[in-house]
Design an enzyme around this catalytic site. Structure first.
Site, PDB file in Angstrom:
ATOM      1  N   SER A  70       3.215  10.854   9.151  1.00 21.03           N
ATOM      2  CA  SER A  70       3.156  10.853   7.688  1.00 21.03           C
ATOM      3  C   SER A  70       4.357  11.514   7.041  1.00 21.03           C
ATOM      4  CB  SER A  70       1.886  11.571   7.218  1.00 21.03           C
ATOM      5  OG  SER A  70       0.755  11.145   7.919  1.00 21.03           O
TER       6      SER A  70
ATOM      7  N   HIS B 258       7.887   6.930   9.167  1.00 25.75           N
ATOM      8  CA  HIS B 258       8.632   7.041   7.907  1.00 25.75           C
ATOM      9  C   HIS B 258      10.085   7.352   8.218  1.00 25.75           C
ATOM     10  CE1 HIS B 258       5.669   6.786   4.599  1.00 25.75           C
ATOM     11  NE2 HIS B 258       4.815   7.078   5.559  1.00 25.75           N
TER      12      HIS B 258
ATOM     13  N   ARG C 173       0.845  -1.195   0.000  1.00 18.60           N
ATOM     14  CA  ARG C 173       0.000   0.000   0.000  1.00 18.60           C
ATOM     15  C   ARG C 173       0.878   1.243   0.000  1.00 18.60           C
ATOM     16  NH1 ARG C 173      -0.503   4.698   2.425  1.00 18.60           N
ATOM     17  NH2 ARG C 173      -0.143   3.654   4.428  1.00 18.60           N
ATOM     18  N   ASP C 174       1.667   1.456   1.053  1.00 25.02           N
ATOM     19  CA  ASP C 174       2.560   2.619   1.082  1.00 25.02           C
ATOM     20  C   ASP C 174       3.603   2.512  -0.028  1.00 25.02           C
ATOM     21  OD1 ASP C 174       3.850   4.995   2.095  1.00 25.02           O
ATOM     22  OD2 ASP C 174       3.122   4.464   4.079  1.00 25.02           O
TER      23      ASP C 174
ATOM     24  N   TYR D  65       4.137  15.776   3.910  1.00 26.59           N
ATOM     25  CA  TYR D  65       3.487  14.482   3.693  1.00 26.59           C
ATOM     26  C   TYR D  65       4.319  13.649   2.721  1.00 26.59           C
ATOM     27  CZ  TYR D  65      -0.726  11.519   3.181  1.00 26.59           C
ATOM     28  OH  TYR D  65      -1.637  10.494   3.201  1.00 26.59           O
TER      29      TYR D  65
ATOM     30  N   HIS E 162       3.088   4.131  -3.556  1.00 24.51           N
ATOM     31  CA  HIS E 162       3.539   5.492  -3.882  1.00 24.51           C
ATOM     32  C   HIS E 162       4.888   5.443  -4.597  1.00 24.51           C
ATOM     33  CE1 HIS E 162       0.399   7.556  -1.670  1.00 24.51           C
ATOM     34  NE2 HIS E 162       0.687   6.896  -0.566  1.00 24.51           N
TER      35      HIS E 162
ATOM     36  N   HIS F 214       2.782   4.426  13.008  1.00 23.43           N
ATOM     37  CA  HIS F 214       3.196   4.292  11.607  1.00 23.43           C
ATOM     38  C   HIS F 214       4.248   5.350  11.337  1.00 23.43           C
ATOM     39  CE1 HIS F 214       2.351   3.755   7.161  1.00 23.43           C
ATOM     40  NE2 HIS F 214       2.814   4.998   7.144  1.00 23.43           N
TER      41      HIS F 214
END
Length: 347
Positions: free
Chosen positions: A169, A200, A15-16, A289, A19, A198
């Site tokens: 995010s 990054h 899913r991520d 983001y 991108h 979650h």
């Protein structure tokens, strides 16, 4: 929770990672990745367009393969893992949720900006009515104080959400910033809902921040094998498992099997490694983001302006997910400055 894990890991590479791949997954890649992650013991695998159900569009980028087909394939392939799907109110619809369940998805993850939890109420309610497990995503969590984030989490929990995530995010949170927010949600929600995190890698802290989250009481943690996600990617699951093994946190995932999956199955499906380069660092530093990266690179090429300047100004404007089109305005602004001889400010 079960005796298999202390913390439940959700892999978001399908899913991520969409991108990073510009939403161009094909069935063969998804089937192979799901099989490898499932065999390694990953309990939850998320599958959708990068921007969630219904995200395939001119604004976000069109999927090569229907996300519903990929959800169905993932559910048919996984022997033990549950298949999760993401949905952003205003992008996806209630009908999308029902279709995802029909195709084998069993965990519905509803994402909103961190100050807009109220828009998730009807979708969380529907998911519970359908018998789906529910997760709430409070995105761009670095932008508001812990107590305000906790108040938004309460809205989701009262709507039927079973786990509320602190979602970094932009990869902008640093250690205590994660711990303080997770602790605030744990204190607010108590036994009403679990708390997740979650992260990054835009400041290189995805794994460290995840450890801080667990120590503050998080029971669910996201990551992506090989950092396969937006921006510099997510916390790499194989590294998370190695670290959690070292500190005595059970995940039910075999370190060697997940390391093999990352190297032998996931990496070949990636267009390139997810890099901690200048663009990614600017996103983490300026609070942008993570999915803006590919959009910024595209506008950079189109208008002949530096992507890192686009991203920095996006941070200055405090843009959030869904405002990617404003990168065009920023590009034109920088282009005019270049033509007039102005020097772009870094601050």
């Amino acid at each position: 929770m079960t005796g298999i894990w202390d913390v439940r890991i959700t892999d978001t590479s399908l899913r991520d990672g969409s991108h990073h791949k510009r939403h161009q997954f094909i069935k063969e890649e998804v089937g192979a990745i799901v099989a490898a992650l499932d065999a390694a013991g990953v309990p939850v695998i998320e599958v959708t367009h990068g921007d969630g159900l219904g995200g395939s569009s001119f604004n976000y980028g069109f999927s090569k393969t229907s996300e519903q087909e990929l959800i169905k394939l993932a559910a048919q392939t996984a022997k033990e893992a549950k298949i999760a799907f993401l949905m952003l109110p205003g992008v996806g619809t209630k009908e999308d949720i029902k279709e995802a369940q029909d195709n084998g998805g069993s965990i519905c993850r509803i994402a909103t900006h961190c100050t807009e939890a109220d828009v998730s109420i009807q979708h969380l309610g529907l998911a519970r009515e359908l018998g789906l497990e529910t997760v709430g995503f409070l995105m761009m969590a670095h932008t508001i104080a812990p107590e305000k984030l906790a108040a938004q989490a309460r809205i989701m929990a009262d709507a039927g959400c079973q786990c509320v995530y602190v979602v970094d995010s932009a990869g902008a949170l640093v250690l205590d910033g994660v711990a303080d927010r997770v602790a605030a949600l744990v204190a607010e929600l108590g036994e009403d809902a679990q708390v997740g995190f979650h992260g990054h890698e835009n400041l290189g802290l995805g794994v460290a921040n995840s450890v801080e989250a667990v120590r503050a009481g998080a029971k669910q943690i996201d990551g992506s094998v090989r950092r396969f996600g937006a921006g510099a990617g997510n916390a790499p699951v194989e590294a998370l498992i190695g670290v959690f093994d070292k500190i005595g946190v059970k995940t039910g995932i075999d370190f060697f099997d997940i390391a093999d999956a990352a190297e032998d199955v996931v990496r070949p499906a990636m267009p390139a490694e997810c890099l901690l380069d200048r663009n990614a660092l600017i996103m983490g530093y300026s609070g942008v983001y993570s999915s803006f990266l590919k959009h910024a690179v595209r506008q950079s090429e189109r208008y002949g302006v530096p992507a890192h300047q686009l991203l920095h100004r996006a941070g200055q404007r405090k843009l959030i997910g869904g405002q990617e089109d404003q990168l065009i305005d920023i590009a034109l602004e920088i282009k005019r400055e270049q033509e007039s001889g102005q020097v772009a400010s870094r601050r």
